[in-house]
Design a protein around this motif. Structure first.
Motif, short mmCIF file in Angstrom:
data_model
loop_
_atom_site.label_atom_id
_atom_site.label_comp_id
_atom_site.label_asym_id
_atom_site.label_seq_id
_atom_site.Cartn_x
_atom_site.Cartn_y
_atom_site.Cartn_z
N LYS A 38 -15.90 0.22 2.18
CA LYS A 38 -15.15 -1.02 2.06
C LYS A 38 -14.16 -1.03 0.90
O LYS A 38 -13.22 -1.83 0.89
N SER A 39 -14.34 -0.16 -0.09
CA SER A 39 -13.43 -0.18 -1.23
C SER A 39 -12.02 0.28 -0.86
O SER A 39 -11.04 -0.17 -1.46
N LYS A 40 -11.91 1.14 0.14
CA LYS A 40 -10.59 1.70 0.50
C LYS A 40 -9.63 0.62 1.01
O LYS A 40 -8.54 0.44 0.46
N PRO A 41 -10.00 -0.14 2.08
CA PRO A 41 -9.08 -1.19 2.53
C PRO A 41 -8.92 -2.31 1.51
O PRO A 41 -7.84 -2.88 1.37
N ALA A 42 -9.98 -2.63 0.76
CA ALA A 42 -9.90 -3.71 -0.23
C ALA A 42 -8.93 -3.34 -1.35
O ALA A 42 -8.07 -4.14 -1.75
N LEU A 43 -9.06 -2.11 -1.87
CA LEU A 43 -8.19 -1.66 -2.96
C LEU A 43 -6.74 -1.55 -2.50
O LEU A 43 -5.81 -1.92 -3.23
N PHE A 44 -6.54 -1.06 -1.27
CA PHE A 44 -5.18 -0.96 -0.72
C PHE A 44 -4.55 -2.34 -0.60
O PHE A 44 -3.42 -2.56 -1.03
N ALA A 45 -5.30 -3.29 -0.03
CA ALA A 45 -4.75 -4.64 0.17
C ALA A 45 -4.43 -5.30 -1.16
O ALA A 45 -3.35 -5.87 -1.34
N GLY A 46 -5.38 -5.23 -2.10
CA GLY A 46 -5.19 -5.90 -3.38
C GLY A 46 -3.99 -5.41 -4.15
O GLY A 46 -3.26 -6.20 -4.76
N THR A 47 -3.77 -4.10 -4.14
CA THR A 47 -2.63 -3.55 -4.88
C THR A 47 -1.32 -3.69 -4.10
O THR A 47 -0.27 -4.03 -4.66
N PHE A 48 -1.37 -3.46 -2.78
CA PHE A 48 -0.15 -3.48 -1.98
C PHE A 48 0.45 -4.89 -1.87
O PHE A 48 1.67 -5.06 -1.85
N MET A 49 -0.42 -5.90 -1.79
CA MET A 49 0.08 -7.28 -1.67
C MET A 49 0.93 -7.67 -2.87
O MET A 49 1.98 -8.30 -2.73
N PHE A 50 0.52 -7.27 -4.06
CA PHE A 50 1.33 -7.57 -5.24
C PHE A 50 2.60 -6.73 -5.28
O PHE A 50 3.63 -7.17 -5.81
N MET A 51 2.55 -5.54 -4.71
CA MET A 51 3.78 -4.73 -4.63
C MET A 51 4.79 -5.41 -3.71
O MET A 51 6.00 -5.43 -4.00
N LEU A 52 4.31 -5.98 -2.60
CA LEU A 52 5.20 -6.72 -1.71
C LEU A 52 5.83 -7.92 -2.43
O LEU A 52 7.02 -8.21 -2.27
N ILE A 53 5.00 -8.60 -3.24
CA ILE A 53 5.51 -9.74 -4.01
C ILE A 53 6.58 -9.28 -4.99
O ILE A 53 7.63 -9.93 -5.14
N GLY A 54 6.33 -8.14 -5.64
CA GLY A 54 7.32 -7.60 -6.58
C GLY A 54 8.64 -7.27 -5.89
O GLY A 54 9.72 -7.55 -6.43
N ILE A 55 8.55 -6.70 -4.69
CA ILE A 55 9.77 -6.37 -3.92
C ILE A 55 10.52 -7.64 -3.56
O ILE A 55 11.75 -7.71 -3.68
N TYR A 56 9.80 -8.67 -3.13
CA TYR A 56 10.43 -9.95 -2.76
C TYR A 56 11.17 -10.55 -3.96
O TYR A 56 12.32 -11.00 -3.83
N TYR A 57 10.54 -10.53 -5.12
CA TYR A 57 11.18 -11.08 -6.32
C TYR A 57 12.43 -10.28 -6.68
O TYR A 57 13.47 -10.85 -7.08
N ALA A 58 12.37 -8.96 -6.54
CA ALA A 58 13.52 -8.11 -6.88
C ALA A 58 14.69 -8.34 -5.92
O ALA A 58 15.84 -8.47 -6.34
N ILE A 59 14.38 -8.42 -4.61
CA ILE A 59 15.43 -8.62 -3.60
C ILE A 59 16.15 -9.95 -3.81
O ILE A 59 17.37 -10.05 -3.66
N ASN A 60 15.38 -10.99 -4.19
CA ASN A 60 15.95 -12.33 -4.32
C ASN A 60 16.39 -12.67 -5.74
O ASN A 60 16.76 -13.81 -6.01
N GLY A 61 16.35 -11.68 -6.63
CA GLY A 61 16.82 -11.90 -7.99
C GLY A 61 16.03 -12.93 -8.78
O GLY A 61 16.57 -13.61 -9.66
#
Length: 435
Positions: A38-61
Motif C-alpha cells: 500500500k505504500s507505493k500508490p499512497a506515496l505516489f499520490a501524495g507526492t504527485f498531487m502536490f507536483m500537479l499543484i505546483g505546475i498549476y501555480y507556475a502555468i497561471n503565474g
C-alpha cells in the motif's frame, strides 16, 4: 507570513488530483489482489498531487509561497507522527530480538488453556498492550501468537484474529498513542492526554460485547502442546530492561508534551537515545548486546511510508479546497450524527485518511465531540477487515485464514459493539457530563 490558498476544487488540477487520489486508493484497498504494498500508490499520490499543484501555480503565474507554506506545515505535522512511530516500532523490534515476546507465546501455550480461554487472553492482551505499543504492532504480535497456538484450527483462528483486531483498535482508541488516529488528534491539540482516558468505559464495554458474541463460535477443547519438544525460550540480556525503558520513554513523551509543550516525538527520540546508551553499556560490560540499527532494519517501513503518502495526499485535498465540504456536512446533519458516520466511512476508506481529513477541515466541535470522532474513527475501522492498520496487518500475517469474507461473516458482532460504545459515550459525555 502565511499566504492564503485559493479554492481550486473545480479547476482541472482539482479534478486531476482527485482522480489520482481515487485511483491510488483503489490500489491501496486491493493490495492483496495486485500484490502491491500500500505504500507505493499512497506515496505516489501524495507526492504527485502536490507536483500537479505546483505546475498549476507556475502555468497561471500564481504566488508559489502558498504551496511552500502548506508543504512546510505538512512536513512538520507528518514528521511528528513519523518519528513517534519509528521509535515505538524500534522498541518493539528490540523486544522481539531479545525474545521477550517468544517467552510470552510459550507461557500462553504451555499452560494447557482451552481455546476459549486463549481467545479471551489474546483479546485482553491486545486491548491493554495497544494503548502503549499502538494497535498495528500489537495486532501483528498477537496474531503471530495466535497462529503459533494452532496453525490449522480455522474455527479458533478466525474469531481469534477478529477479536485481536477489534481489541487492538478499541484499546488504541482511549490512548493518545494507541492508534494513528488518536495520535493525530493528540498532536493536533484536540484533547489533552487525560481527555482520551475518559473513552475507556465506551471502548472496553464495546469490545467485551463483541468478544462475547465472537466467543460463542470458538470451539471447545485445547490446542496440542508437547512439553518434551517445545523448550522454554530464554530472554537475552537486557530484555526486561528494554521493557522498562519503553515504558519510561512513553512517560517522558507524555509528560514532555503535557507540561513543556514539546512534540510527543521529542520525548520518544530522547527515549531512543537512552536505549542506544543502554545497548552501549551492555556491550561494555561484556554481555550479549543488541544493535539498534539492525533492529531498525526490521521496522515496517512500508507502514511508515504509507502514512507519509496518505497524509500528504489528504493535505493536497485540503489545500485544493475539497475538505470545505466536510464543514457543510457537519453544519447540515450536526456533529454527533456526522461523527457516528465517520466510523462507517473509516471502515470503507481506512481510518487514517478519514481522521486526517476531519482534522484538516477542523469543524467547530467541543471536546466531547472530538473524543467521539476519535473513538468512532478508531473502533469503526474494525467493521471491515481493511478499515484499519491492525486489520490490514493481520490479513497479511494470516494470509488465507483471516480474509475479507471470513471477517464479514462476523461483522455483525462488531456492529453491535460499535453501537454499544456510542450509547455509553452518549450517556457518559452528553447526559452525565463525566469527562
Amino acid at each position: 507570513m502565511e499566504h492564503e490558498a485559493i479554492n481550486l476544487a473545480t479547476t482541472w488540477v482539482g479534478w486531476a488530483s482527485l482522480a489520482v487520489f481515487v485511483i491510488a486508493y483503489y490500489f491501496i484497498a486491493t493490495e492483496e489482489k495486485y500484490e502491491i504494498n500500500k505504500s507505493k500508490p499512497a506515496l505516489f499520490a501524495g507526492t504527485f498531487m502536490f507536483m500537479l499543484i505546483g505546475i498549476y501555480y507556475a502555468i497561471n503565474g500564481l504566488n508559489p509561497e502558498a504551496v511552500h507554506d502548506e508543504l512546510e506545515h505538512l512536513i512538520l505535522e507528518i514528521s511528528e507522527i513519523f518519528f513517534f512511530l519509528l521509535v515505538a516500532m524500534t522498541f518493539i523490534e528490540t523486544l522481539l530480538e531479545r525474545g521477550v515476546f517468544d517467552l510470552m507465546k510459550y507461557k500462553l501455550v504451555s499452560k494447557g488453556y482451552t481455546y476459549k480461554k486463549l481467545f479471551w487472553l489474546t483479546g485482553f492482551l491486545a486491548f491493554f498492550i495497544s494503548p502503549v505499543a499502538d494497535n498495528l504492532t500489537t495486532a501483528l504480535i498477537l496474531s503471530t501468537v495466535l497462529f503459533t497456538i494452532d496453525k490449522k484450527n480455522l474455527a479458533f483462528l478466525v474469531p481469534g484474529a477478529i477479536n485481536i483486531v477489534v481489541a487492538a483498535n478499541a484499546g488504541g482508541a482511549w490512548s493518545p498513542f494507541g492508534d494513528i488516529t488518536t495520535l493525530m488528534s493528540w498532536t493536533a491539540g484536540k484533547g489533552e492526554f487525560v481527555d482520551f482516558l475518559f473513552l475507556f468505559p465506551a471502548s472496553v464495554v464495546g469490545w467485551v460485547v463483541t468478544a462475547f458474541l465472537l466467543s460463542l463460535s470458538v470451539p471447545a477443547g485445547e490446542p496440542p502442546f508437547d512439553g518434551a519438544t517445545e523448550k522454554k525460550p530464554i530472554v537475552l540480556d537486557g530484555g526486561m530492561a528494554v521493557v522498562y525503558l519503553g515504558i519510561l520513554t512513553i512517560v517522558i513523551a507524555v509528560l514532555g508534551h503535557t507540561f513543556f509543550h514539546f512534540p510527543a516525538m521529542w520525548g520518544m527520540m530522547f527515549g531512543l537515545a537512552i536505549l542506544k546508551l543502554y545497548s552501549f553499556q551492555l556491550k561494555r560490560s561484556g554481555k550479549n548486546s543488541f544493535n539498534i540499527y539492525v533492529n531498525m532494519e526490521k521496522v515496517e517501513n512500508d507502514t511508515l511510508l504509507f502514512f507519509f503518502g496518505i497524509l500528504s495526499a489528504v493535505g493536497a485535498l485540503h489545500f485544493l479546497g475539497f475538505l470545505e465540504y466536510i464543514h457543510h456536512l457537519y453544519d447540515l446533519v450536526g456533529p454527533t450524527a456526522s461523527n457516528v458516520g465517520v466510523g462507517f466511512l473509516s471502515a470503507i476508506v481506512d481510518n487514517v485518511p478519514v481522521m486526517s481529513a476531519i482534522l484538516k477541515a477542523s469543524p467547530q466541535m467541543d471536546i466531547a465531540q472530538w473524543m467521539l470522532v476519535t473513538m468512532t474513527a478508531g473502533i469503526g475501522g474494525s467493521l471491515i477487515s481493511f478499515g484499519s492498520a491492525a486489520g490490514v496487518g493481520v490479513m497479511g500475517k494470516l494470509r488465507g485464514i483471516y480474509t475479507f469474507g471470513a471477517h464479514m461473516k462476523h461483522s455483525w458482532t462488531i456492529l453491535v459493539g460499535y453501537i454499544i460504545s456510542i450509547i455509553i459515550w452518549y450517556v457518559q459525555f452528553e447526559i452525565m457530563g463525566l469527562y
